[in-house]
Write an enzyme that holds these catalytic residues in place. Structure first.
Site, PDB file in Angstrom:
ATOM      1  N   GLY A  91       0.864  -1.180   0.000  1.00  0.00           N
ATOM      2  CA  GLY A  91       0.000   0.000   0.000  1.00  0.00           C
ATOM      3  C   GLY A  91       0.899   1.227   0.000  1.00  0.00           C
ATOM      4  N   ALA A 110       2.223   2.890   2.401  1.00  0.00           N
ATOM      5  CA  ALA A 110       3.362   2.826   3.329  1.00  0.00           C
ATOM      6  C   ALA A 110       4.468   1.922   2.770  1.00  0.00           C
ATOM      7  CB  ALA A 110       2.895   2.325   4.695  1.00  0.00           C
ATOM      8  N   ALA A 140      -8.487   4.759  -1.264  1.00  0.00           N
ATOM      9  CA  ALA A 140      -8.664   6.025  -0.533  1.00  0.00           C
ATOM     10  C   ALA A 140      -9.216   7.065  -1.499  1.00  0.00           C
ATOM     11  CB  ALA A 140      -7.342   6.474   0.057  1.00  0.00           C
ATOM     12  N   GLN A 141     -10.156   7.830  -1.001  1.00  0.00           N
ATOM     13  CA  GLN A 141     -10.840   8.762  -1.906  1.00  0.00           C
ATOM     14  C   GLN A 141     -10.490  10.214  -1.604  1.00  0.00           C
ATOM     15  OE1 GLN A 141     -15.017   8.012  -1.329  1.00  0.00           O
ATOM     16  NE2 GLN A 141     -14.964   6.057  -2.419  1.00  0.00           N
ATOM     17  N   GLY A 142     -10.900  10.644  -0.400  1.00  0.00           N
ATOM     18  CA  GLY A 142     -10.937  12.072  -0.071  1.00  0.00           C
ATOM     19  C   GLY A 142      -9.618  12.780  -0.243  1.00  0.00           C
ATOM     20  N   GLY A 143      -8.540  12.238   0.316  1.00  0.00           N
ATOM     21  CA  GLY A 143      -7.275  12.915   0.139  1.00  0.00           C
ATOM     22  C   GLY A 143      -6.265  12.668   1.238  1.00  0.00           C
ATOM     23  N   GLU A 179     -12.391  18.738   5.089  1.00  0.00           N
ATOM     24  CA  GLU A 179     -13.069  17.530   5.542  1.00  0.00           C
ATOM     25  C   GLU A 179     -13.469  17.725   6.999  1.00  0.00           C
ATOM     26  OE1 GLU A 179     -11.807  13.867   2.762  1.00  0.00           O
ATOM     27  OE2 GLU A 179     -10.450  14.209   4.416  1.00  0.00           O
ATOM     28  N   HIS A 214     -16.653   4.270   9.834  1.00  0.00           N
ATOM     29  CA  HIS A 214     -16.925   5.442   8.984  1.00  0.00           C
ATOM     30  C   HIS A 214     -18.431   5.648   8.926  1.00  0.00           C
ATOM     31  CE1 HIS A 214     -16.938   8.281   5.713  1.00  0.00           C
ATOM     32  NE2 HIS A 214     -15.627   8.357   5.795  1.00  0.00           N
ATOM     33  N   ARG A 240     -15.695  12.014  13.142  1.00  0.00           N
ATOM     34  CA  ARG A 240     -16.323  10.783  12.636  1.00  0.00           C
ATOM     35  C   ARG A 240     -17.096  10.002  13.678  1.00  0.00           C
ATOM     36  NH1 ARG A 240     -11.937   8.360   8.403  1.00  0.00           N
ATOM     37  NH2 ARG A 240     -12.400   9.980   6.903  1.00  0.00           N
ATOM     38  N   HIS A 276     -13.859   0.852   9.330  1.00  0.00           N
ATOM     39  CA  HIS A 276     -13.089   1.582   8.318  1.00  0.00           C
ATOM     40  C   HIS A 276     -11.597   1.641   8.606  1.00  0.00           C
ATOM     41  CE1 HIS A 276     -12.420   4.488   5.182  1.00  0.00           C
ATOM     42  NE2 HIS A 276     -11.985   5.409   6.017  1.00  0.00           N
ATOM     43  N   GLU A 296      -0.995   1.742   8.524  1.00  0.00           N
ATOM     44  CA  GLU A 296      -2.155   1.423   9.369  1.00  0.00           C
ATOM     45  C   GLU A 296      -1.869   0.286  10.344  1.00  0.00           C
ATOM     46  OE1 GLU A 296      -5.836   1.361   7.203  1.00  0.00           O
ATOM     47  OE2 GLU A 296      -6.934   0.508   8.893  1.00  0.00           O
ATOM     48  N   ARG A 300      -9.355   8.803  14.515  1.00  0.00           N
ATOM     49  CA  ARG A 300      -8.513   9.407  13.474  1.00  0.00           C
ATOM     50  C   ARG A 300      -9.209  10.579  12.779  1.00  0.00           C
ATOM     51  NH1 ARG A 300      -7.790   8.430   7.662  1.00  0.00           N
ATOM     52  NH2 ARG A 300      -9.538   6.996   7.716  1.00  0.00           N
ATOM     53  N   LEU A 339      -3.182   8.555   5.339  1.00  0.00           N
ATOM     54  CA  LEU A 339      -2.208   8.501   4.239  1.00  0.00           C
ATOM     55  C   LEU A 339      -0.978   9.330   4.584  1.00  0.00           C
ATOM     56  CD1 LEU A 339      -4.577   8.702   1.119  1.00  0.00           C
ATOM     57  CD2 LEU A 339      -3.108   6.784   1.758  1.00  0.00           C
TER      58      LEU A 339
HETATM   59  C1  LIG Z   1     -12.289   3.015   1.066  1.00  0.00           C
HETATM   60  C2  LIG Z   1     -11.238   3.722   1.867  1.00  0.00           C
HETATM   61  C3  LIG Z   1     -11.070   5.089   1.729  1.00  0.00           C
HETATM   62  C4  LIG Z   1     -10.084   5.750   2.461  1.00  0.00           C
HETATM   63  N1  LIG Z   1      -9.884   7.096   2.262  1.00  0.00           N
HETATM   64  C5  LIG Z   1      -8.854   7.704   2.892  1.00  0.00           C
HETATM   65  C6  LIG Z   1      -8.520   9.051   2.594  1.00  0.00           C
HETATM   66  O1  LIG Z   1      -9.142   9.704   1.761  1.00  0.00           O
HETATM   67  N2  LIG Z   1      -7.453   9.606   3.251  1.00  0.00           N
HETATM   68  C7  LIG Z   1      -6.718   8.923   4.179  1.00  0.00           C
HETATM   69  O2  LIG Z   1      -5.769   9.475   4.740  1.00  0.00           O
HETATM   70  N3  LIG Z   1      -7.017   7.641   4.457  1.00  0.00           N
HETATM   71  C8  LIG Z   1      -8.041   7.022   3.829  1.00  0.00           C
HETATM   72  N4  LIG Z   1      -8.312   5.710   4.105  1.00  0.00           N
HETATM   73  C9  LIG Z   1      -7.423   4.986   5.003  1.00  0.00           C
HETATM   74  C10 LIG Z   1      -6.118   4.723   4.274  1.00  0.00           C
HETATM   75  O3  LIG Z   1      -6.381   4.442   2.930  1.00  0.00           O
HETATM   76  C11 LIG Z   1      -5.358   3.554   4.878  1.00  0.00           C
HETATM   77  O4  LIG Z   1      -5.261   3.693   6.243  1.00  0.00           O
HETATM   78  C12 LIG Z   1      -3.954   3.524   4.320  1.00  0.00           C
HETATM   79  O5  LIG Z   1      -4.024   3.538   2.932  1.00  0.00           O
HETATM   80  C13 LIG Z   1      -3.220   2.300   4.811  1.00  0.00           C
HETATM   81  O6  LIG Z   1      -2.063   2.154   4.050  1.00  0.00           O
HETATM   82  P1  LIG Z   1      -1.028   1.012   4.385  1.00  0.00           P
HETATM   83  O7  LIG Z   1       0.018   1.086   3.363  1.00  0.00           O
HETATM   84  O8  LIG Z   1      -0.662   1.079   5.798  1.00  0.00           O
HETATM   85  O9  LIG Z   1      -1.893  -0.338   4.224  1.00  0.00           O
HETATM   86  P2  LIG Z   1      -2.663  -0.877   2.951  1.00  0.00           P
HETATM   87  O10 LIG Z   1      -2.845   0.182   1.952  1.00  0.00           O
HETATM   88  O11 LIG Z   1      -3.871  -1.577   3.416  1.00  0.00           O
HETATM   89  O12 LIG Z   1      -1.644  -1.935   2.355  1.00  0.00           O
HETATM   90  C14 LIG Z   1      -1.381  -3.152   3.007  1.00  0.00           C
HETATM   91  C15 LIG Z   1      -0.606  -4.040   2.051  1.00  0.00           C
HETATM   92  O13 LIG Z   1      -0.101  -5.166   2.733  1.00  0.00           O
HETATM   93  C16 LIG Z   1      -0.380  -6.352   2.017  1.00  0.00           C
HETATM   94  N5  LIG Z   1      -0.427  -7.433   2.996  1.00  0.00           N
HETATM   95  C17 LIG Z   1      -1.254  -7.567   4.053  1.00  0.00           C
HETATM   96  N6  LIG Z   1      -0.931  -8.668   4.764  1.00  0.00           N
HETATM   97  C18 LIG Z   1       0.119  -9.240   4.146  1.00  0.00           C
HETATM   98  C19 LIG Z   1       0.899 -10.398   4.395  1.00  0.00           C
HETATM   99  N7  LIG Z   1       0.652 -11.213   5.424  1.00  0.00           N
HETATM  100  N8  LIG Z   1       1.910 -10.696   3.552  1.00  0.00           N
HETATM  101  C20 LIG Z   1       2.165  -9.910   2.479  1.00  0.00           C
HETATM  102  N9  LIG Z   1       1.461  -8.801   2.197  1.00  0.00           N
HETATM  103  C21 LIG Z   1       0.457  -8.464   3.022  1.00  0.00           C
HETATM  104  C22 LIG Z   1      -1.695  -6.039   1.321  1.00  0.00           C
HETATM  105  O14 LIG Z   1      -1.922  -6.888   0.233  1.00  0.00           O
HETATM  106  C23 LIG Z   1      -1.442  -4.582   0.913  1.00  0.00           C
HETATM  107  O15 LIG Z   1      -0.671  -4.535  -0.253  1.00  0.00           O
HETATM  108  C24 LIG Z   1      -9.299   5.032   3.377  1.00  0.00           C
HETATM  109  C25 LIG Z   1      -9.473   3.651   3.532  1.00  0.00           C
HETATM  110  C26 LIG Z   1     -10.431   3.001   2.786  1.00  0.00           C
HETATM  111  C27 LIG Z   1     -10.605   1.519   2.949  1.00  0.00           C
END
Ligand SMILES: Cc1cc2nc3c(=O)[nH]c(=O)nc-3n(C[C@H](O)[C@H](O)[C@H](O)COP(=O)(O)OP(=O)(O)OC[C@H]3O[C@@H](n4cnc5c(N)ncnc54)[C@H](O)[C@@H]3O)c2cc1C
Length: 532
Positions: A14, A16, A50-53, A120, A238, A286, A347, A371, A382, A388
């Protein structure tokens, strides 16, 4: 068993994980390169949806100040956000967001080429950058996937899942066991820096905005390995997910930014109701909007309320929210004419693996960002678009930290690790579990008992029910397939959420107990650790 050795390994792709891999590869000379492992295809993640930003206190928006963003974040966090962490992340946001832009992320701009900022809920000013209108996550992940693919020092392993962390007898993380979904084989990856960027736990609940992969793997693996896990009782629901029918379980998000642009919540009779719950109405934090909708649904005996976006000027609405309007249209809802049926859904996970802004955890050699980590930024609730930001700032800081660390391939693999690995060479007895049915059972238990409003009674019911599910599931370590591994991890994080919720005998932010309505004077983080 097959094995490989890398000084640095990132798990998860993702925002991160992708950004951490990119920054480390750009900043550090790793002769063997860096390994990026992800359980689906590259970039498939919560981040993508993620949508909003993303929040940015950037020099292009001179009216904004770090102190204002910090104040908003601390207020939403209901006394539990760490001030120093919040100040740090906010202050670095300018540098990091401009670095993202330099790495190919296109944020929306006006006709003069200036960045545009939106508002927001619970933000005191317009400070949210967005991309593709309401497709910010896709904009960020697409650009980062491109940059990662173009970087020859990053080796990518897709459809591969981390299933156990290798911890030496002196409590240092030395790598992980990886399950390859395509071949059905397990392999070992040795490393001196294992970075978990595995996202949240939304899939533990019946209704969620999270895609299927959000099964809390990293948190479950880190807990089993003895890491400190923090604040798991704080799950953000959410307020506005598209509620087409009670059968639609993975729910499409209707971004907070729609309310930020002026949309109003209405009940089944078309009446606005938010003024009864908060003087900030639709723009309250929220947790408050979620509980208001939940109460209104109970009062009206309806499975949803409605969001009326048709009062926003039509061309602005369609330009700003192309993804939302087209998804609603596919389902027969023209958002310029009709209100959108919405209801709360799980969420975001505020808790997770306790980590610093640079990703360091309680286990040497193990890092957690995004996350899956709990830095204390979000506290009990949050603030929109801070997540993000946390992902990219922590990835950036981690790369910086590792550039001064002694990164080498671990040489001594002790007898403890050899024993751990042995399990994966043995054959698993018994036939495959119907993991989809089991997941559904668990998700129902969590939604019905550990949801928006909790009580001692509901939590004890959930605890007992999850214990039975655990007893019935005979696999503790090696499983037969990805679905079984995910279910095992979901059971583990469900227990952590329940334990945290039982222990927290107060209501604070997203954790609401109808039997302990008060908020304690002193805000305390909760910690759970398997090995003390
Ligand atoms: C619909 C939606 C809308 C959102 N809108 C916003 C927004 O507008 N602004 C904002 O700040 N936040 C938003 N959020 C929250 C935000 O998107 C997430 O908190 C953030 O993107 C998390 O990023 P991450 O890289 O930590 O995890 P993720 O993006 O969830 O990535 C996790 C990754 O780890 C991989 N993975 C998981 N377990 C394993 C494993 N055991 N082995 C190998 N790979 C694994 C997954 O396949 C994925 O690639 C939204 C969330 C959702 C669901």
């Amino acid at each position: 068993m097959k094995y490989s050795e890398y000084s640095t390994v990132v798990i998860g792709s993702g925002a991160a994980g992708l950004y951490a891999a990119l920054k480390i590869a750009q900043q550090i000379n790793l002769p063997e390169g860096l390994l990026l492992i992800t359980k689906s295809t590259l970039g498939e993640s919560n981040s993508r949806y993620a949508q909003g930003g993303i929040v940015g206190v950037v020099h292009q928006n001179p009216a904004d100040k770090v102190s204002l963003h910090v104040e908003d974040t601390l207020k939403a966090g209901a006394g539990l956000s760490k001030k120093e962490t919040t100040e740090y992340i906010s202050a670095v946001s300018d540098e990091v967001l401009n670095d993202l832009i330099n790495n190919g992320v296109d944020f929306d701009r006006d006709e003069n080429g200036n960045l545009t900022f939106t508002l927001e809920a619970a933000h005191s000013m317009k400070r949210i950058l967005h991309s593709g209108g309401d497709a910010t996550g896709k904009g960020i992940t697409d650009a980062l996937v491109r940059a990662v693919r173009n970087n020859n020092n990053i080796h990518v392993m897709e459809n591969s899942m981390a299933v156990e962390l290798l911890i030496s007898s002196d409590k240092v993380c030395k790598g992980a066991i990886i399950y390859n979904e395509m071949t059905g084989e397990h392999e070992i990856v040795y490393t001196s820096a294992l970075i978990l960027a595995t996202g949240g736990v939304g899939q533990v609940y019946k209704y969620t905005t999270n895609p299927n992969g959000a099964t809390g793997d990293g948190i479950a693996l880190a807990y089993e390995a003895g890491a400190v896990i923090q604040d798991m009782e704080f799950i953000q629901f959410h307020p506005t997910a598209l509620a087409l029918s009670p059968d639609s379980k993975n729910r499409f998000l209707i971004s907070e930014a729609v309310r930020g642009e002026g949309a109003k919540l209405i009940n089944k009779n078309g009446e606005e109701f938010m003024s009864r719950y908060s003087d900030k109405r639709e723009l309250a934090p929220r947790d408050i909007v979620t509980r208001a909708i939940y109460s209104q649904m109970n009062i009206d005996h309806t499975p949803n309320v409605f969001l009326n976006a048709s009062i926003i000027e039509q061309s602005k609405l369609l330009k700003r929210f192309p993804t939302i309007s087209s998804r609603c249209k596919e389902n027969g809802i023209d958002i310029t004419q009709k209100p959108i049926p919405v209801a709360p859904a799980a969420h975001y996970t505020m808790g997770g693996i306790k980590a610093g802004v640079d990703g360091r955890t309680s286990i040497r050699g193990l890092y957690a960002i995004g996350e899956t980590a709990s830095t204390g930024l979000h506290g009990a609730n949050r603030l929109a678009s801070n997540s993000l930001l946390e992902c990219v700032v922590c990835a950036y800081e981690l790369a910086d930290y590792l550039s001064f660390a002694n990164l080498e391939i671990p040489k001594m693999i002790d007898s403890g690790i050899k024993k751990m690995i042995d399990v994966y060479s043995r054959t698993v007895k018994g036939k495959e579990y119907d993991y989809n049915a089991l997941k559904t059972r668990l998700k129902d238990i969590m939604w019905n008992n550990v949801g928006i409003i909790r009580t001692e009674k509901s939590l004890q019911i959930a605890k007992k029910a999850v214990e039975i599910l655990k007893k019935d599931f005979k696999r503790q370590r090696k499983c037969l397939n990805k679905g079984e591994y995910e279910y095992r991890n979901m059971l583990s994080v469900a227990s952590l959420i329940i334990e945290g919720a039982i222990e927290r005998k107060e209501s604070r932010g997203a954790h609401c107990r109808s039997d302990y309505k008060q908020t304690d004077d002193v805000a305390k983080h909760s910690e759970l650790c398997k090995i003390s």
